[in-house]
Every structure is written in C-alpha cells, then in structure tokens.
Design a protein around this motif. Structure first.
Motif, PDB file in Angstrom:
ATOM      1  N   MET A 248       0.704   9.140   6.253  1.00 49.23           N
ATOM      2  CA  MET A 248      -0.078   7.902   6.440  1.00 49.23           C
ATOM      3  C   MET A 248      -0.770   7.527   5.127  1.00 49.23           C
ATOM      4  N   SER A 249      -0.633   6.247   4.733  1.00 51.37           N
ATOM      5  CA  SER A 249      -1.302   5.817   3.505  1.00 51.37           C
ATOM      6  C   SER A 249      -2.568   5.035   3.870  1.00 51.37           C
TER       7      SER A 249
ATOM      8  N   ARG B 117       2.165 -10.669  11.059  1.00 53.29           N
ATOM      9  CA  ARG B 117       2.738 -11.550  10.036  1.00 53.29           C
ATOM     10  C   ARG B 117       3.061 -10.762   8.765  1.00 53.29           C
ATOM     11  N   LEU B 118       2.128  -9.899   8.356  1.00 53.48           N
ATOM     12  CA  LEU B 118       2.324  -9.123   7.124  1.00 53.48           C
ATOM     13  C   LEU B 118       3.468  -8.125   7.284  1.00 53.48           C
ATOM     14  N   ARG B 119       3.521  -7.487   8.466  1.00 56.23           N
ATOM     15  CA  ARG B 119       4.616  -6.539   8.742  1.00 56.23           C
ATOM     16  C   ARG B 119       5.953  -7.245   8.628  1.00 56.23           C
ATOM     17  N   GLN B 120       5.988  -8.450   9.234  1.00 54.98           N
ATOM     18  CA  GLN B 120       7.230  -9.229   9.225  1.00 54.98           C
ATOM     19  C   GLN B 120       7.611  -9.608   7.796  1.00 54.98           C
TER      20      GLN B 120
ATOM     21  N   THR C 180      -1.101  -4.998   2.539  1.00 55.69           N
ATOM     22  CA  THR C 180       0.135  -5.026   1.745  1.00 55.69           C
ATOM     23  C   THR C 180       0.210  -3.804   0.835  1.00 55.69           C
ATOM     24  N   ARG C 181      -0.958  -3.358   0.343  1.00 57.45           N
ATOM     25  CA  ARG C 181      -0.940  -2.151  -0.510  1.00 57.45           C
ATOM     26  C   ARG C 181      -0.587  -0.899   0.290  1.00 57.45           C
ATOM     27  N   THR C 182      -1.088  -0.808   1.528  1.00 55.80           N
ATOM     28  CA  THR C 182      -0.742   0.397   2.316  1.00 55.80           C
ATOM     29  C   THR C 182       0.754   0.430   2.605  1.00 55.80           C
ATOM     30  N   MET C 183       1.371  -0.758   2.628  1.00 53.09           N
ATOM     31  CA  MET C 183       2.825  -0.766   2.853  1.00 53.09           C
ATOM     32  C   MET C 183       3.588  -0.601   1.539  1.00 53.09           C
ATOM     33  N   GLY C 184       2.858  -0.358   0.463  1.00 58.24           N
ATOM     34  CA  GLY C 184       3.498   0.037  -0.789  1.00 58.24           C
ATOM     35  C   GLY C 184       3.739  -1.069  -1.796  1.00 58.24           C
ATOM     36  N   LEU C 185       3.121  -2.250  -1.610  1.00 59.23           N
ATOM     37  CA  LEU C 185       3.383  -3.354  -2.537  1.00 59.23           C
ATOM     38  C   LEU C 185       2.079  -3.865  -3.155  1.00 59.23           C
TER      39      LEU C 185
ATOM     40  N   PRO D  42      -1.862 -12.308  -7.362  1.00 64.06           N
ATOM     41  CA  PRO D  42      -2.869 -13.081  -6.620  1.00 64.06           C
ATOM     42  C   PRO D  42      -2.293 -14.317  -5.913  1.00 64.06           C
ATOM     43  N   GLU D  43      -1.310 -14.974  -6.547  1.00 61.36           N
ATOM     44  CA  GLU D  43      -0.739 -16.185  -5.921  1.00 61.36           C
ATOM     45  C   GLU D  43      -0.028 -15.833  -4.609  1.00 61.36           C
ATOM     46  N   GLN D  44       0.698 -14.706  -4.614  1.00 60.11           N
ATOM     47  CA  GLN D  44       1.386 -14.290  -3.384  1.00 60.11           C
ATOM     48  C   GLN D  44       0.359 -13.898  -2.316  1.00 60.11           C
ATOM     49  N   LEU D  45      -0.693 -13.207  -2.756  1.00 59.53           N
ATOM     50  CA  LEU D  45      -1.742 -12.803  -1.815  1.00 59.53           C
ATOM     51  C   LEU D  45      -2.429 -14.030  -1.234  1.00 59.53           C
TER      52      LEU D  45
END
Ligand code: DP6
Length: 333
Positions: free
Chosen positions: A1-2, A84-87, A124-129, A133-136
C-alpha cells in the motif's frame, strides 16, 4: 500500500468564476483570476491498495484531533472524484482518505478548492504518477469545484474561459512577485445555505448576467496589468467592484441568493473607513458572508487592528499569497 500526504492551499478570486457552461465538469462561462493563500490549507493523506476491491474510506479530522465519518454528501463527492481519478489512471484499487482544514469548511472560504486540489494531487501520486500542474488543474476541476482548478498552482493564477479544450488554469506569477495580504473577517463560520453550484446554476437568470459577461474581459485585462505592475491603486477598486457584482448577480437571480449577513455590511463599512484614513485595502467576498480584505503587506496590521475591534467579527485569519501544493511526511494516519 502506498501513502501520500499533500497540503494544498485555498485561493481567493479577484475576478470571480460565476456561472458554468457545464456544471458537472465545472466548465466556466467566464474567466477568473485568483491569489493562492498561504494559511488556509487542506492537509489530505491518501493510501491506495491496488490489490483491494472494497469501498473507499473517507474520514475528517476534527479540531480535537479525532477522526469522524463525514456527512453522506461529502463522502459521496469524494468517492465520485476518486472513481474519476481511478478511471483516468486506468487503475483498480481502494483508497483510504483522511483530511483536515486549517479553517472553517463550507463558509465561502474555498474549502472545496483546497480539498479537491489536495485529493487530486495525493491520489494521483499514490497511484504512481507525478503530474504537471496543468494536468492536475484539469483533473481537480472535474470534481465539480471549479476553483480547485486554480488551487493546484501557487501565487497568482488565471483560469481562462476557452471555447474548446481542457480548461487548465495558468500560472501568472509566483508568490514572490507581490506580497499581498488577505485579512479574512469571519463573521459566520457556519456552512452556507446555498451552494456555489446552485449559484452557478442560477447566475444566468439574473437580468444583469449578460452585461457582466460583456465587460469581464476588459476587467480581467486590467487585473492582469495591475498584477504585472504591482499597481494596488488599480487592482484594489477592481477587486471590490468585482465582488459586489458577483453578489448583485446572486441577489438578482431567480430565486435570489443572499450570502451577505448584516455583519458583512459592517465589515464593508469598516473597510471604507480605513480607506478614508489612508490605508489601501479593498474587500472581496465569495459565496458566503465572510469578507476577505486584500491589502499590501505594509497595511496588514492596520487592517487587522480595525477589523478585530468590530463586535460583528468572530475571528480574524491573517493570510497572504502563498505557494501551490506540497507533499509532507506528516501523515494523518
Ligand atoms: C464565488 O464551484 O469552485 O468562489 O466548489 O464551493 O468551491 P466550490 O465553488 P466553485 O465556485 C467558486 C465560486 C466563487 C468564485 C471563485 O472562486 O472564482
């Protein structure tokens, strides 16, 4: 788990987002420009278990340091955003989230902006990415909190109104460009009774909304120029005019929305009073009764002293321009 913990700032709009082309995706009908705040922040810890398939857990940290289960609508909004983020990331797994604010939630102090910015960056960081800032900004906006699109950047931020595209915010200048302060007069810390979402929905029913849209680009350009030249004489009156206009639209919407309380007017009068004494300070209010008094650093003490003496003011938060989100190892769990 991250596990990742992010502190993300609230922001105060000098030119306001009010009215949407698409409410669910928070696609604005008009551009906005804001100052990122330093003190009003949300800290959010997110843990992600890629191998689990349970329900996401959401907890709020109280002022006493204990954790509680938030109301159903809050939990639902967070879970929808996590979906949404998972998707978007194309990943399966379960999140555990804990969050706390340094300021009253839901009272027009932009807690959803800092909250969804923190959640987006941390998840998004816990999922490794590690995203730009623009994408965030684009992802944070999809939460439905448009102002979250600006809270992923520090300093001074513009969120343009584009006909097509992803609608990311743009970084205009860093916090070190201009040390402006925001003395927040909290007159009512209770959550607002009409959401910004309802306000956006009703904005177009005001007979003054189209007039607002016609002169907004010019006002935005004036704000950009004032910001570039650190010209508070130009920026100050514009900020106050803009806030009054937002509330004029809200009050003339059908049905009307009154975010102001009598105490709001008392603070506005005190701000006019300090100006008569030669202090450069101008007020702005978001969708709530509390008043943000914007001023150069040298005027902060005079403004705070005056507001502290008002019986209508419950608390003062002395804030100012600050950086964008950051990670910390001070996890909430
Ligand atoms: C008046 O849709 O971002 O603050 O999700 O409640 O934070 P929340 O509202 P949002 O609308 C913000 C409206 C505003 C103006 C602004 O911040 O631009």
């Amino acid at each position: 788990m991250s596990k990742v913990t992010v502190v993300a700032p609230a922001n105060i709009a000098f030119v306001k987002y009010w009215g949407a082309r698409d409410l669910d995706q928070a696609i604005p009908r008009a551009p906005s420009l804001s100052m990122t705040l330093r003190q009003c922040t949300t800290r959010t810890t997110v843990a992600f278990a890629a191998d689990e398939d349970g329900e996401d857990e959401v907890r709020l940290r109280t002022e006493e340091g204990t954790f509680r289960v938030p109301g159903a609508s809050f939990t639902e909004r967070v879970r929808q955003h996590l979906d949404r983020l998972r998707q978007w990331m194309g990943q399966a797994g379960t999140f555990r989230v804990a969050t706390e604010n340094t300021f009253p939630s839901g009272a027009g102090l932009a807690s959803s902006a800092s909250g969804f910015a923190a959640l987006t960056v941390a998840a998004t960081r816990t999922m490794g990415l590690v995203l730009e800032p623009e994408q965030l900004s684009v992802l944070a906006r999809l939460s439905g909190s448009g102002s979250a699109a600006r809270s992923v950047m520090g300093g001074y931020v513009e969120w343009p109104d584009m006909e097509v595209g992803d609608y990311p915010a743009m970084h205009l200048a860093g916090a070190d460009h201009w040390d402006l302060r925001d003395v927040i007069a909290v007159v009512d810390p209770a959550p607002k009774t009409v959401s910004s979402r309802d306000g956006h929905r009703r904005a177009g029913t005001s007979p003054f909304y189209e007039t607002r849209l016609q002169h907004l680009d010019e006002r935005l350009e004036q704000a950009r120029v004032a910001l570039r030249h650190r010209d508070f004489e130009q920026l100050g009156p514009l900020i106050e005019e803009e806030a009054i206009e937002l509330h004029l639209i809200a009050m003339s919407s059908r049905p009307p929305i009154y975010y102001w309380k009598p105490a709001t007017l008392a603070v506005l009068e005190a701000v006019r009073g300090v100006r008569t004494d030669g202090v450069a300070a101008y007020a702005t209010m978001d969708a709530g009764p509390n008043v943000h008094v914007i001023c150069p650093a040298a005027e902060e003490a005079a403004v705070a002293n005056r507001l502290e003496r008002l019986p209508e003011v419950e608390a003062i938060i002395r804030d100012g321009v600050g950086p964008g989100p950051s990670t910390t190892t001070e996890h909430l769990f």
